[in-house]
Motif scaffolding. Structure first.
Motif, PDB file in Angstrom:
ATOM      1  N   PHE A  61      -4.531  -6.187  -9.209  1.00  0.00           N
ATOM      2  CA  PHE A  61      -5.475  -6.636  -8.189  1.00  0.00           C
ATOM      3  C   PHE A  61      -6.896  -6.570  -8.724  1.00  0.00           C
ATOM      4  O   PHE A  61      -7.320  -5.541  -9.240  1.00  0.00           O
ATOM      5  N   LYS A  62      -7.635  -7.668  -8.565  1.00  0.00           N
ATOM      6  CA  LYS A  62      -8.980  -7.749  -9.125  1.00  0.00           C
ATOM      7  C   LYS A  62     -10.010  -7.041  -8.272  1.00  0.00           C
ATOM      8  O   LYS A  62     -10.988  -6.518  -8.784  1.00  0.00           O
ATOM      9  N   THR A  63      -9.803  -7.041  -6.953  1.00  0.00           N
ATOM     10  CA  THR A  63     -10.818  -6.450  -6.078  1.00  0.00           C
ATOM     11  C   THR A  63     -10.258  -5.237  -5.333  1.00  0.00           C
ATOM     12  O   THR A  63      -9.053  -5.145  -5.081  1.00  0.00           O
ATOM     13  N   LYS A  64     -11.155  -4.345  -4.995  1.00  0.00           N
ATOM     14  CA  LYS A  64     -10.779  -3.155  -4.245  1.00  0.00           C
ATOM     15  C   LYS A  64     -10.210  -3.534  -2.882  1.00  0.00           C
ATOM     16  O   LYS A  64      -9.229  -2.956  -2.425  1.00  0.00           O
ATOM     17  N   LEU A  65     -10.797  -4.543  -2.240  1.00  0.00           N
ATOM     18  CA  LEU A  65     -10.343  -4.973  -0.923  1.00  0.00           C
ATOM     19  C   LEU A  65      -8.901  -5.480  -0.971  1.00  0.00           C
ATOM     20  O   LEU A  65      -8.063  -5.081  -0.159  1.00  0.00           O
ATOM     21  N   GLU A  66      -8.606  -6.348  -1.936  1.00  0.00           N
ATOM     22  CA  GLU A  66      -7.242  -6.865  -2.084  1.00  0.00           C
ATOM     23  C   GLU A  66      -6.272  -5.720  -2.357  1.00  0.00           C
ATOM     24  O   GLU A  66      -5.196  -5.645  -1.764  1.00  0.00           O
ATOM     25  N   ALA A  67      -6.668  -4.821  -3.231  1.00  0.00           N
ATOM     26  CA  ALA A  67      -5.807  -3.690  -3.593  1.00  0.00           C
ATOM     27  C   ALA A  67      -5.521  -2.816  -2.374  1.00  0.00           C
ATOM     28  O   ALA A  67      -4.382  -2.393  -2.152  1.00  0.00           O
TER      29      ALA A  67
END
Length: 88
Positions: A57-63
């Motif tokens: 996952f590239k972003t903290k939000l997506e993760a």
């Protein structure tokens, strides 16, 4: 502790689903692949255990969104952040 640093230099967030000996890790990865088809998953050896990790996952939000989804099936899962971020 919610976050742990990932030892890889990937720069991606990952979710660690579980760990154990090689056979346990293989079984867990097989189950994860059924529960989350199409998601990237792998087994990493970090002495003395094998760890099953999910996602890139590239972003903290997506993760964090994916992490909440995974925890419904795997309550012991941990969200791992990229090593580069853990040093800051």
């Amino acid at each position: 502790k919610l976050y742990a640093a990932v030892n890889s230099k990937s720069g991606f967030y990952q979710i660690q689903v579980g760990f154990g000996d090689y056979q346990k890790a293989q079984n867990l990865k097989s189950q994860v692949d059924i529960d989350f088809p199409g998601w990237y998953s792998k087994i990493e050896f970090e002495s003395p255990t094998y760890r099953v990790r999910l996602g890139k996952f590239k972003t903290k939000l997506e993760a964090e969104r994916k992490y909440l989804e995974v925890r419904k099936k795997y309550p012991d899962a941990m969200l791992l952040k990229p090593e580069s971020e853990s040093k800051s």
